[in-house]
Design a protein around this motif. Sequence first.
Motif, PDB file in Angstrom:
ATOM      1  N   SER A 128       0.527  -1.441  -0.351  1.00 38.87           N
ATOM      2  CA  SER A 128      -0.111  -0.353   0.435  1.00 38.87           C
ATOM      3  C   SER A 128       0.947   1.168   0.403  1.00 38.87           C
ATOM      4  N   GLU A 132      -2.908   7.404  -5.433  1.00 39.69           N
ATOM      5  CA  GLU A 132      -4.458   6.709  -5.348  1.00 39.69           C
ATOM      6  C   GLU A 132      -3.270   5.844  -6.884  1.00 39.69           C
ATOM      7  N   LEU A 146      -7.744  -6.708  -3.978  1.00 37.76           N
ATOM      8  CA  LEU A 146      -7.523  -4.946  -3.815  1.00 37.76           C
ATOM      9  C   LEU A 146      -8.597  -5.098  -2.138  1.00 37.76           C
ATOM     10  N   ASN A 147      -7.855  -5.215  -1.010  1.00 42.64           N
ATOM     11  CA  ASN A 147      -8.459  -4.787   0.132  1.00 42.64           C
ATOM     12  C   ASN A 147      -9.261  -5.556   0.952  1.00 42.64           C
ATOM     13  N   ASN A 162      -7.813   3.904  -4.585  1.00 44.20           N
ATOM     14  CA  ASN A 162      -7.247   4.128  -3.569  1.00 44.20           C
ATOM     15  C   ASN A 162      -5.731   3.574  -2.864  1.00 44.20           C
ATOM     16  N   GLU A 164      -3.994   3.215  -0.547  1.00 43.07           N
ATOM     17  CA  GLU A 164      -3.462   2.867   0.927  1.00 43.07           C
ATOM     18  C   GLU A 164      -4.231   1.663   0.764  1.00 43.07           C
ATOM     19  N   LEU A 165      -4.696   1.920   0.104  1.00 44.48           N
ATOM     20  CA  LEU A 165      -5.949   0.302   0.372  1.00 44.48           C
ATOM     21  C   LEU A 165      -4.661  -1.082   0.063  1.00 44.48           C
ATOM     22  N   HIS A 167      -3.009  -3.871  -2.155  1.00 44.85           N
ATOM     23  CA  HIS A 167      -3.295  -4.343  -2.975  1.00 44.85           C
ATOM     24  C   HIS A 167      -2.372  -5.248  -3.635  1.00 44.85           C
TER      25      HIS A 167
END
Length: 184
Positions: A128, A132, A146-147, A162, A164-165, A167
């Motif tokens: 992460s 973006e 993803l997340n 995003n 920050e998630l 991935h």
Amino acid sequence: MNEQIQQIAARLAGLRDALEITPEEIAQVCQLTPAQYLELESGTVDIPVGVLHRVSQTYGIDLTTLMFGDDPKMSTYFVTRLGKGVTVERSKAYKYQGLAAGFAGRKADPFLVTVHPKPEEEPITLNSHAGEEFNFVLSGRLLVRLNGKDLILNEGDSIYFNAELPHGMKALDDKKVSFLAIIS
């Protein structure tokens, strides 16, 4: 680990030394323990692009400089010809080709990413980073985790998310995948 990873590790260590940053300080920026961060500096493990992006954003160092060792010089435009972008293979599974490495002060980092197939039982490495990310599949089929959700992208599909998630990606069908990644 390959020579390119060792060169990136040396640049990280040199940056930390030049800025007189303790391992604890930079580890906190990277969201790692000091021991995990120092392992990255040792050049013996893969360095996630998310870690490099965090260092780049926090310390005002161009991501291109960290990844490829070159300082961008152009400020009006920069052309990357087919097959000519600077590249780094972070591991046997991932190859990044910088598509705007010579453009100074970029607001986004575009890469041509090639993901090679891995054994089915090998786990997907998650990372992460701030900002973006946009990925557009050029060839092959790509599993994007993803997340905690698995999404399959086919040729021509794209995803914007995003970053920050957590991935990670994996090539499907035992074939390599090429995709355009833009990180901002």
